[in-house]
Scaffold this active site. Structure first.
Site, PDB file in Angstrom:
ATOM      1  NE  ARG A 549     -61.283  28.904 142.249  1.00  0.00           N
ATOM      2  CZ  ARG A 549     -60.609  29.765 143.029  1.00  0.00           C
ATOM      3  NH1 ARG A 549     -61.278  30.599 143.817  1.00  0.00           N
ATOM      4  NH2 ARG A 549     -59.285  29.802 142.985  1.00  0.00           N
ATOM      5  CB  SER A 610     -55.360  20.255 137.727  1.00  0.00           C
ATOM      6  OG  SER A 610     -55.574  21.621 137.968  1.00  0.00           O
ATOM      7  CG  ASP A 664     -53.434  21.455 140.097  1.00  0.00           C
ATOM      8  OD1 ASP A 664     -54.340  20.837 140.688  1.00  0.00           O
ATOM      9  OD2 ASP A 664     -52.408  20.911 139.652  1.00  0.00           O
TER      10      ASP A 664
HETATM   11  C1  0WK Z   1     -57.420  24.726 144.424  1.00  0.00           C
HETATM   12  C2  0WK Z   1     -56.668  25.188 143.180  1.00  0.00           C
HETATM   13  C3  0WK Z   1     -56.902  24.212 142.049  1.00  0.00           C
HETATM   14  C4  0WK Z   1     -56.514  22.831 142.480  1.00  0.00           C
HETATM   15  C5  0WK Z   1     -57.277  22.487 143.720  1.00  0.00           C
HETATM   16  C6  0WK Z   1     -56.862  21.149 144.227  1.00  0.00           C
HETATM   17  O1  0WK Z   1     -57.111  26.455 142.795  1.00  0.00           O
HETATM   18  O2  0WK Z   1     -56.175  24.576 140.934  1.00  0.00           O
HETATM   19  O3  0WK Z   1     -56.752  21.926 141.451  1.00  0.00           O
HETATM   20  O4  0WK Z   1     -57.046  23.421 144.744  1.00  0.00           O
HETATM   21  O5  0WK Z   1     -57.602  20.853 145.333  1.00  0.00           O
HETATM   22  P1  0WK Z   1     -58.996  20.082 145.281  1.00  0.00           P
HETATM   23  O6  0WK Z   1     -60.012  21.053 144.876  1.00  0.00           O
HETATM   24  O7  0WK Z   1     -58.822  18.970 144.334  1.00  0.00           O
HETATM   25  O8  0WK Z   1     -59.170  19.610 146.647  1.00  0.00           O
HETATM   26  C1  BGC Z   2     -52.988  15.390 137.984  1.00  0.00           C
HETATM   27  C2  BGC Z   2     -52.050  16.560 138.168  1.00  0.00           C
HETATM   28  C3  BGC Z   2     -52.620  17.533 139.162  1.00  0.00           C
HETATM   29  C4  BGC Z   2     -53.007  16.819 140.427  1.00  0.00           C
HETATM   30  C5  BGC Z   2     -53.609  17.728 141.446  1.00  0.00           C
HETATM   31  C6  BGC Z   2     -53.362  14.803 139.313  1.00  0.00           C
HETATM   32  O1  BGC Z   2     -54.311  13.832 139.127  1.00  0.00           O
HETATM   33  O2  BGC Z   2     -52.387  14.427 137.189  1.00  0.00           O
HETATM   34  O3  BGC Z   2     -51.815  17.195 136.969  1.00  0.00           O
HETATM   35  O4  BGC Z   2     -51.660  18.501 139.436  1.00  0.00           O
HETATM   36  O5  BGC Z   2     -53.914  15.790 140.160  1.00  0.00           O
HETATM   37  O6  BGC Z   2     -54.761  18.294 141.020  1.00  0.00           O
END
Ligand code: 0WK
Ligand code: BGC
Ligand code: BGC
Length: 924
Positions: A549, A610, A664
């Site tokens: 994003r 992240s 993140d």
């Molecule tokens: C939303 C956050 C972002 C993070 C994500 C993790 O804004 O920084 O990396 O959540 O959740 P995912 O999208 O991997 O399920």
């Molecule tokens: C990364 C982290 C991150 C997490 C959640 C992991 O794979 O090493 O830096 O915070 O994923 O997104």
């Protein structure tokens, strides 16, 4: 003074015998006889009314309507399919209640599709009357004794035996081997059994007997056993009809029509329990004074009224009451009676069946009556036959009306105008009564003309059918054991979770001291959570989750406003060259600026990145290793802020001013911290997983200074990469790890996060399929496809509001042909995998909050945790399981979990805002 029954009959050992002088046949005896016999006449209209009323009551019960209470129970039996002949093995069957005052034990060998049919070996044991009405334990001990006496004749040795328990009474079944007795019927009245699980009572008795190791794997009603015992060639029978001492039927109903079951597909066998059918409107007119007398004298007055007009236990009694009635009016036997004629149970089914049997001449009837202590006159035998015929004809007709109701139900349930169906029949009334079946057939043809019904006598009273169900139950029980064995390693104990917590604490301490540890404990240079004084417009990037994003974040007095746009990162870019990746990122930023009318405006930019980065400052982050499916080249070991700035330069987007790079978890903590200053922990459970928290600077060896705090990015995804989680890791985890692009790395993450849970489930399903437990042992191509089982399916499948049928819909969409048992097992696999993930995550959070508490030397700590990530947010139980585990392992910490609404982009902007504010202060 003997008791006089409602018919004014002498009861018990009244003064049988003959009147002083032989009574001349009263003149009105023909009327008296006709009046008696007429009572047993049931008209076609009455039979149709009974058929309709019974059908109505059946559908009421199926729909779960409880008021008014339907008079038939329609009990689901957990038998979901008619036998498909593959069942094989040796099974012991114990039959109780099907054949009156005796129980039967059978040894049944099923040959599956392979061989010829093996005749079951059986033995009958008479149950003493006092046992039938005594304490329940006595009855079950008696049964267990008969069982071992029977098995003494078999070379059993100490092999484990599987037993099917045919228990022919109305029961609420909650599983193939769990059944609660509703009420006794048919001459049984043992105390302490109604409301109890009869399988457990039998298991306890077998235990007490202690002679053989017998596993009771199924409990089956005799009607079901009869249906399942139908000769494979002749069937499949989809209706089971029993008329022995009692009467009942079962049939295969569409599961979707059974309200108590949340099933929409397939069929389930329903035990109708029509013995309790009583609709005064329909039955009132056909109930005779003799029926009322019989009911009044019975062990269960007012109950089983329909059965008391059909069941073999009662036919003899009805005939006796009529004969006694006529005898005492001098119509029969010259007014003479006998103890048998005046005693309940004096005339048995066998007597009636034989006396009514056209092949049994008058002489035979005469002999039977003499054996009953009577002195019949020539005219009496014919009259007695008429009485027997009247009683039995009515019984067969009523039974036919009930069966016609079941056939009508089948027509409706299958939306079929015409129906071709095989009905398995069982019970001594069929075997012994010469005309019962033919009257039944004729009447059914009248009442259900559109049904082509074939009646298949069950060969051995359903014993084989019970063995079939037992074989299915044994197979399901074996599958359940294999499922439990497979899932056991996922069921973590409190001790195991506490060990994970302790190990994580040690790894944190080592990481902070800069010693070898699987937890890198990376300083983030974020020293404080927002204090609300931040202001300004900021650009933010959020890379590393499901979505990339770009955000514009306006931090003003009134709060924070965000406008953002999601851009995709194609796999080829995420796993291409670093330059390509960062060029793509800058392209997205520029596109966003244009769309937001920000082109040319220089705004501070916060970069949520992240991935594990060793930060040297707020705007310096060396990528240590990629995770989560990213693998762009030439990035690891590089400062990603530099890589971004180089891409900006290549794109001449010089107005972009990268101020901060945050993880993140940090962005999430900051974003939630803006609302709740107690938020000092950031947690991500999404594609990946990780946590950060505010550590005392004095504990961070790699950063100078002893006062104040430093936010530490734990990178707990890598916890256990040193093998310290080996004791928890399963073969399925190993398979997922080996197939990943970073084998051996991120072991903790690979047990918890969204990128991997679906794959773990898929591997478990493949394993269970290879054991024959799932999908009939047929692994489908789809199931062997990587990542075909998305983690979001777990969230969908485990949602409480989803009935099993929807679980099946999800799986069928995956091309997995499955039964409802399969769907249930897949659900359990998902639950086990997600529960372990949530508990491990909870153990991690418990380690963190306990660290903070001890850091501050507090007895109690109140702290908030900012959380984000699709898995945590979307899974129906994940968050509550995490919270429960934290409460369990860190009872001295009051932890509030705050779901981040705006993601970590806002957090990155706030970090940037703090950085800008601090930068301004140093410049003034
Ligand atoms: C939303 C956050 C972002 C993070 C994500 C993790 O804004 O920084 O990396 O959540 O959740 P995912 O999208 O991997 O399920
Ligand atoms: C990364 C982290 C991150 C997490 C959640 C992991 O794979 O090493 O830096 O915070 O994923 O997104
Ligand atoms: C019981 C049924 C049984 C039937 C035939 C009835 O009294 O309630 O469960 O199937 O007898 O044995």
């Amino acid at each position: 003074m003997d008791s006089v029954g409602p018919l004014g009959l002498q009861q018990g050992d009244g003064a049988p015998g003959c009147p002083q002088e032989a009574l001349p046949c009263p003149s009105n005896s023909p009327e008296l006889v006709q009046e008696c016999l007429r009572q047993f006449k049931v008209t076609g209209a009455q039979l149709r009314q009974i058929q309709a009323s019974l059908l109505g009551s059946m559908e009421q019960a199926l729909s779960g309507q409880a008021n008014p209470a339907p008079t038939v129970r329609m009990l689901p039996t957990y038998v979901g399919s008619v036998p498909h002949g593959t069942e094989q093995g040796d099974f012991v069957v114990l039959e109780l209640g099907a054949i009156g005052a005796s129980l039967r034990v059978l040894w049944v060998t099923l040959m599956g599709t392979k061989g010829h049919r093996m005749e079951p070996q059986s033995r009958e044991f008479v149950i003493p009357q006092e046992v039938m009405v005594g304490p329940g334990q006595q009855l079950f001990d008696f049964a267990a004794r008969c069982l071992s006496e029977f098995l003494d004749a078999f070379p059993v040795g100490n092999q484990g035996l599987q037993l099917g328990f045919s228990f022919s009474f109305p029961c609420h079944q909650t599983g193939l081997d769990k059944s609660t007795l509703i009420s006794w019927t048919k001459g049984f009245r043992c105390s302490g059994v109604e409301g109890q699980d009869v399988v457990q009572l039998l298991r306890d008795a077998i235990q007490r007997q202690g002679a053989y190791s017998i596993d009771v794997v199924a409990v089956v009603n005799d009607a079901v056993g009869t249906m399942m015992g139908c000769e494979p060639g002749a069937g499949p029978c989809e209706v089971g009809l029993v008329v022995d001492t009692g009467t009942n039927a079962c049939y295969m109903e569409e599961a979707r029509h059974v309200a108590v079951l949340d099933e929409d597909r397939g069929r389930v066998c329903i035990s109708v329990e029509w013995g309790s059918f009583s609709d005064d409107g329909a039955l009132g007119p056909v109930l005779t004074t003799f029926d009322h007398a019989l009911d009044h004298e019975s062990l269960n007055p007012g109950a089983q009224r329909f059965e008391k007009m059909i069941g073999g236990l009662y036919l003899g009694e009805l005939v006796r009451l009529v004969l006694a009635h006529l005898a005492q009016r001098g119509v029969l036997f010259g007014g003479c009676t006998s103890p048998a004629l005046l005693s309940r149970g004096g005339i048995l089914l066998e007597h009636v069946a034989e006396m009514e049997d056209p092949s049994a001449g008058a002489a035979r009837v005469h002999t039977i009556l003499q054996d009953l202590g009577l002195r019949p006159r020539a005219s009496d035998t014919e009259l007695v036959r008429h009485v027997c015929a009247a009683v039995c004809t009515r019984a067969a007709q009523l039974c036919a009306a009930a069966l016609a109701a079941v056939l009508s139900r089948l027509q409706r349930s299958r939306e079929q105008e015409t129906l071709q169906i095989a009905v398995a029949t069982g019970g001594r009334v069929f075997e012994r009564h010469p005309r019962f079946l033919s009257i039944l057939q004729e009447t059914v043809m009248l009442l259900a003309p559109k049904c082509d019904v074939s009646f298949i006598p069950s060969v051995d009273g359903g014993g084989r059918g019970v063995a079939m169900v037992t074989a299915v139950a044994a197979r399901l029980a074996a599958h359940r054991r294999l499922l439990e064995e497979t899932l056991a390693p996922f069921r973590l104990t409190r001790e195991q979770l506490a060990a994970v917590q302790a190990q994580m604490r040690e790894a944190m301490a080592r990481g902070l001291r800069g010693e070898a540890s699987s937890l890198r404990m990376l300083p983030t240079y974020v020293r404080a959570t927002p204090d609300g004084s931040e202001r300004g417009d900021f650009l933010a990037l959020d890379l590393g989750g499901t979505n990339f994003r770009v955000l514009l974040v306006r931090v003003a007095t009134g709060g924070v406003q965000i406008s953002s746009q999601i851009y995709s990162i194609p796999e080829c870019v995420a796993q291409g060259s670093g330059q390509q990746l960062f060029d793509h990122i800058v392209d997205c930023i520029v596109d966003f600026q244009q769309k937001q009318g920000l082109s040319g405006q220089s705004l501070p930019l916060g970069f949520t990145f992240s991935f594990p980065c060793r930060q040297l400052g707020l705007d310096q982050g060396i990528l240590l290793t990629w995770t989560k499916g990213f693998n762009a080249s030439d990035c690891e070991g590089q400062d990603v802020v530099c890589l971004l700035r180089e891409a900006i330069r290549r794109r001449q987007a010089t107005e972009l001013n990268v101020v901060a790079i945050v993880n993140d978890t940090v962005g999430t903590m900051m974003s939630c911290g803006y609302e709740d200053p107690r938020c000092e922990v950031g947690l991500i459970v999404g594609t990946g997983t990780n946590a950060c928290y505010m550590e005392e600077l004095r504990n961070v060896a790699s950063v100078a200074g002893d006062s104040g705090h430093m936010c530490i990015n734990m990178e707990w995804g890598a916890f256990g990469d040193d093998g310290s989680l080996g004791m928890l890791s399963t073969n399925f985890d190993a398979s997922v790890d080996q197939a990943s692009i970073n084998p051996g790395k991120q072991r903790f993450e690979k047990m918890i996060s969204g990128m991997y849970l679906g794959e773990i489930v898929r591997h478990v399903l493949l394993h269970l399929t290879s054991l024959g437990v799932l999908f009939r042992g047929q692994p489908t191509q789809r199931l062997q496809t990587r990542d075909i089982f998305k983690t979001k399916f777990l969230s969908e499948i485990e949602s409480d509001s989803l009935a099993l049928r929807q679980v099946r819909a999800i799986l069928e969409a995956l091309g997995l042909p499955l039964t409802s048992d399969d769907a249930l097992m897949v659900l359990e696999v998902c639950q086990a995998v997600s529960q372990r993930a949530a508990q491990l995550c909870g153990a991690g959070v418990a380690a963190v909050v306990e660290k903070i508490r001890e850091n501050r030397g507090l007895e109690e700590l109140t702290v908030s945790v900012g959380v984000d990530g699709t898995l945590y947010k979307m899974h129906p139980h994940f968050s509550s399981l995490v919270a429960a585990t934290v409460r369990e392992l860190a009872p001295r910490c009051a932890v509030t979990f705050l779901q981040s609404e705006d993601g970590s982009g806002k957090g990155a902007a706030l970090v940037t805002a703090v950085a800008c504010r601090l930068a301004q202060m140093t410049h003034v």
